[in-house]
Design a protein around this motif. Structure first.
Motif, short mmCIF file in Angstrom:
data_model
loop_
_atom_site.label_atom_id
_atom_site.label_comp_id
_atom_site.label_asym_id
_atom_site.label_seq_id
_atom_site.Cartn_x
_atom_site.Cartn_y
_atom_site.Cartn_z
N LYS B 55 -18.52 3.63 17.06
CA LYS B 55 -18.30 4.08 18.43
C LYS B 55 -19.38 3.57 19.37
O LYS B 55 -19.29 3.74 20.58
CB LYS B 55 -18.33 5.63 18.48
CG LYS B 55 -17.12 6.27 17.86
CD LYS B 55 -17.07 7.74 18.19
CE LYS B 55 -18.19 8.49 17.49
NZ LYS B 55 -18.10 9.94 17.65
N ILE B 56 -20.43 2.97 18.78
CA ILE B 56 -21.59 2.64 19.62
C ILE B 56 -22.23 1.33 19.16
O ILE B 56 -22.30 1.05 17.95
CB ILE B 56 -22.60 3.82 19.62
CG1 ILE B 56 -23.90 3.46 20.33
CG2 ILE B 56 -22.89 4.32 18.23
CD1 ILE B 56 -24.83 4.64 20.57
N VAL B 57 -22.67 0.55 20.15
CA VAL B 57 -23.36 -0.71 19.87
C VAL B 57 -24.49 -0.83 20.89
O VAL B 57 -24.34 -0.39 22.02
CB VAL B 57 -22.37 -1.90 19.98
CG1 VAL B 57 -21.72 -1.97 21.35
CG2 VAL B 57 -23.02 -3.22 19.67
N ASN B 58 -25.63 -1.39 20.46
CA ASN B 58 -26.69 -1.61 21.46
C ASN B 58 -26.94 -3.10 21.62
O ASN B 58 -26.27 -3.93 20.99
CB ASN B 58 -27.96 -0.82 21.12
CG ASN B 58 -28.71 -1.33 19.90
OD1 ASN B 58 -28.37 -2.38 19.34
ND2 ASN B 58 -29.71 -0.60 19.47
N SER B 59 -27.91 -3.46 22.47
CA SER B 59 -28.08 -4.88 22.81
C SER B 59 -28.55 -5.69 21.61
O SER B 59 -28.21 -6.86 21.48
CB SER B 59 -29.05 -5.02 23.97
OG SER B 59 -30.38 -4.81 23.54
N ILE B 62 -25.53 -6.39 19.64
CA ILE B 62 -24.70 -7.42 20.29
C ILE B 62 -25.30 -8.80 20.06
O ILE B 62 -24.58 -9.76 19.75
CB ILE B 62 -24.59 -7.14 21.81
CG1 ILE B 62 -23.75 -5.87 22.02
CG2 ILE B 62 -23.94 -8.31 22.53
CD1 ILE B 62 -23.78 -5.36 23.45
N THR B 87 -15.06 1.53 25.30
CA THR B 87 -16.44 1.26 25.73
C THR B 87 -16.96 -0.03 25.11
O THR B 87 -17.54 -0.88 25.79
CB THR B 87 -17.35 2.44 25.33
OG1 THR B 87 -16.81 3.63 25.87
CG2 THR B 87 -18.76 2.24 25.83
N LYS B 90 -15.21 -3.10 26.54
CA LYS B 90 -15.71 -3.45 27.87
C LYS B 90 -17.08 -4.13 27.76
O LYS B 90 -17.35 -5.11 28.45
CB LYS B 90 -15.82 -2.17 28.71
CG LYS B 90 -15.99 -2.40 30.18
CD LYS B 90 -15.88 -1.07 30.89
CE LYS B 90 -15.70 -1.22 32.36
NZ LYS B 90 -15.52 0.06 33.03
N THR B 91 -17.92 -3.57 26.87
CA THR B 91 -19.26 -4.15 26.68
C THR B 91 -19.15 -5.59 26.18
O THR B 91 -19.84 -6.49 26.69
CB THR B 91 -20.06 -3.30 25.66
OG1 THR B 91 -20.11 -1.96 26.14
CG2 THR B 91 -21.47 -3.82 25.49
N ILE B 94 -18.11 -7.84 29.06
CA ILE B 94 -19.20 -8.14 30.01
C ILE B 94 -20.21 -9.09 29.38
O ILE B 94 -20.72 -10.01 30.02
CB ILE B 94 -19.90 -6.84 30.47
CG1 ILE B 94 -18.92 -5.96 31.24
CG2 ILE B 94 -21.11 -7.15 31.35
CD1 ILE B 94 -19.44 -4.55 31.53
N MET B 95 -20.49 -8.88 28.09
CA MET B 95 -21.51 -9.71 27.42
C MET B 95 -20.99 -11.10 27.07
O MET B 95 -21.73 -11.94 26.57
CB MET B 95 -22.01 -9.01 26.15
CG MET B 95 -22.72 -7.69 26.40
SD MET B 95 -24.07 -7.77 27.58
CE MET B 95 -25.25 -8.80 26.73
N GLY B 96 -19.71 -11.35 27.29
CA GLY B 96 -19.16 -12.69 27.09
C GLY B 96 -18.65 -12.97 25.69
O GLY B 96 -18.23 -14.10 25.41
#
Lengths: 515, 123
Positions: B55-59, B62, B87, B90-91, B94-96
């Motif tokens: 459910k969650i990823v950080n930079s 990524i 979420t 979408k991330t 945005i991050m390509g």
């Protein structure tokens, strides 16, 4: 003699290098081509070029069988190296670290292009991350607006905060009574409670975490919770959170506060809605009980009405034909408001009708009604009630007043008599004495029964209308037609209140003996 | 205590599916990268990352996924994602990441997409 380096730099390879220089994303291939030229010139099998970047020495290109790692630590390189502008060239066992001209320049150019490319990627990555942060705050706002489930919004806020701060772990605590209680956690276990007196960052909220960052969740400067994250991640491990992260975390805490406030407002709205429904139901019950048509009493004019307050009170009135051409006039007011009051009114109405039909005397009827209420109603429920029995032919009035406002008898000579309460309200004491009092209504005289909502109508200055002003009004309008008198009373009450909300039901029953 | 991401690999004909369960952070990202790199070493050129359990990823996570993607592209392979939360999707957008990796709503659609002849280059 031409050097092997120049021999390996054929025209074809030079053209290829130029082509790669112009190609977007061709830096790695340029370096690979440069390494290939080095390998031919040095006659070695294994070579790798490491660029100095923010991560350390990062492998930009490699050739051969040797498993060169992706990252090298400076000072701990187990292979022969040649330091270059922008990084190092690393070779296998056959490489002595020598690199003939112009190859150092060529590899250095490749390394610097790689560095530049990595920097651009990092800038691009950081810019995109800022976009993710903006979107996250926007999305959390939308989530708050679109859902009223506090649990869902709390988890969403924590997820976004942990993710955007690169925290390894996080937890959200909300105030529950005297302590903060864990509402959501991510990335590991967290302590269940936190005492308000303890600084969150000094409490071992996330067991095993080395670095904590915590901010309060406040609604109108009142503490409502704590948002905490633990251990900021980097590629090399975890570290403390920089100070600017506190501001970002506070933004999420603000969102959590908004969600909390929204949830509270929603609860209030639900409660209001529930009350409104209850009031509507109570009004329906009350309207169903109040008389729709009045009996005709020969030689008398009769008029009665209730002007309900917004929050329905417990007023009740009725006119019931009795045996021997007599009539009973009743005005009552029960304690409380809403459905419970309406149900008590309903009970009184049913019992009264039943007992009146059985021909009970006024005093006996109130005794029986009192016993019924004492037995079946809640302890704090009671009712004031005025029962007047009229014998139309003689004008005889026999009344029992159980704690109700005094009815007013307006005599022909302009005097006003009050039919005061001689007994306590119904449902208050087990067996109080109820005694009937007799009087008579002469031709042209007016009887006015009413509830306290009339005399306690409040002006904007907080002053009640009072019994005297009401008496004066009735005296002034004593001879008016009863429907006109109603209009005058309504107008007077509205004028007195002057826009103030009506606090209680207002009931008036008027009976005039004709001349 | 800290929870770590769990990875499970399902090797199929022509492609491999990597299932994740947990936070895609530094540790989680490295777990995924290790699994993906091993599959690439084995010769898989079509990888599907099924993130239904994340459910969650950080930079950091990524950036590791980007490296996995770059490596796969260098090998002329294909990498796709499926079952992303809105979420995370979408991330990634945005991050390509979605410029170079396909995103599918579910595993069946992803396997259909990756299973085209150009993508089925198993070991």
């Amino acid at each position: 003699m031409t050097s092997p380096a120049l021999l390996s730099l054929t025209a074809e390879r030079q053209a290829r290098l130029l082509e790669l220089l112009q190609q977007q994303g061709g830096e790695a291939l340029f370096l690979r081509e440069a390494l290939e030229i080095c390998r031919l010139a040095l006659e070695v099998d294994d070579l790798a070029a490491y660029a100095r970047t923010a991560k350390g020495f990062e492998c930009a290109a490699r050739l051969g069988e040797t498993e060169f790692p992706a990252l090298l630590e400076a000072g701990a390189i187990p292979w022969p190296t040649r330091t270059l502008n922008g990084g190092v060239l690393v070779g296998g066992a056959a490489f002595a670290g020598e690199l003939p001209d112009p190859l150092p320049l060529l590899v250095a150019l490749g390394l610097q292009l790689f560095q530049l490319r990595q920097e651009l990627k990092q800038h691009d990555f950081a810019a995109k991350l800022r976009g993710v942060e903006r979107e996250a705050l926007y999305d959390v706002g939308l989530a708050i607006a679109s859902t009223l489930e506090l649990a869902h919004v709390s988890e969403e806020i924590l997820l976004r905060a942990v993710s955007l701060l690169d925290a390894r772990r996080g937890a959200l605590y909300l105030l529950d009574g005297e302590r903060y209680r864990l509402r959501s956690t991510i990335g590991g276990t967290a302590r269940e409670t936190l005492d308000p007196g303890i600084v969150p960052e000094q409490a071992d909220l996330l067991p095993g975490a080395t670095h904590l960052l915590a901010v309060p969740v406040e609604v109108e400067d009142e503490p409502r919770g704590v948002l905490v994250v633990g251990d900021k991640e980097s590629r090399s491990g975890v570290r403390a959170f920089p100070e600017e992260d506190r501001r970002s975390l506070a933004l999420f805490a603000n969102q959590a506060a908004l969600a909390l406030e929204q949830a509270r407002l929603h609860e209030e709205a639900l409660e209001k809605q529930r009350l409104e429904r209850e009031m509507e139901l109570a009004a329906e019950i009350q309207q169903g009980i109040l008389p729709r048509a009045l009996p005709q009493i020969p030689g008398y004019d009769l008029f009665g009405w209730t002007r309900p307050a917004r929050h329905v009170g417990g007023d009740y009135w009725d006119v019931v034909p009795l045996p021997e051409d007599r009539f009973a006039l009743v005005v009552a007011d029960v304690t409380g408001k809403g459905v419970s009051a309406a149900l008590l009114v309903s009970t009184i109405h049913a019992a009264l009708r039943l007992l009146l039909a059985r021909g009970e005397s006024a005093a006996g009827l109130l005794q029986a009604l009192n016993s019924h209420l004492i037995e079946f109603s809640a302890a704090n429920k009671f009712a004031t009630l005025l029962l007047v029995e009229l014998s139309p032919e003689s004008g005889r009035l026999a009344y029992v007043n159980a704690g109700h406002n005094p009815a007013l008898l307006l005599r022909r000579d302009g005097t006003v008599e009050q039919m005061r309460a001689a007994s306590v309200p119904l449902g208050l004491l087990p067996s109080p004495p109820y005694r009937a009092v007799e009087t008579a209504l002469g031709p042209g005289e007016l009887l006015c029964m009413y509830s306290d909502g009339v005399t306690e109508a409040t002006s904007p200055a907080g002053e009640e209308l009072g019994l005297q002003r009401f008496e004066d009004l009735l005296r002034r309008e004593q001879s008016a037609d009863l429907s006109d008198l109603r209009a005058v009373i309504d107008h007077e009450l509205r004028a007195w209140s002057n826009g103030m909300p009506q606090g209680d039901d207002q009931t008036v029953v008027l009976l005039r003996r004709q001349h | 205590m800290t929870e770590s991401l769990k990875v499970r690999v399902d090797r199929r004909s022509g492609l491999a599916v990597v299932y994740t369960d947990g936070y895609i952070n530094n540790q989680g990202g490295e777990e995924i990268a290790q699994a993906a790199n091993a599959l690439m070493e084995e010769g898989y050129r079509a990888l599907l990352l099924n993130l239904a359990g994340s459910k969650i990823v950080n930079s950091i996570g990524i950036s590791i996924l980007i490296e996995v993607l770059e490596r796969m592209l260098e090998l002329n392979g294909r990498l796709a994602f499926c079952c992303l939360t809105p979420t995370i999707q979408k991330t990634f957008h945005i991050m390509g990441l979605t410029q170079y990796a396909q995103v599918y709503p579910d595993e069946a659609a992803a396997i259909d997409g990756l299973g085209s002849p150009a993508a089925t280059q198993g070991p």
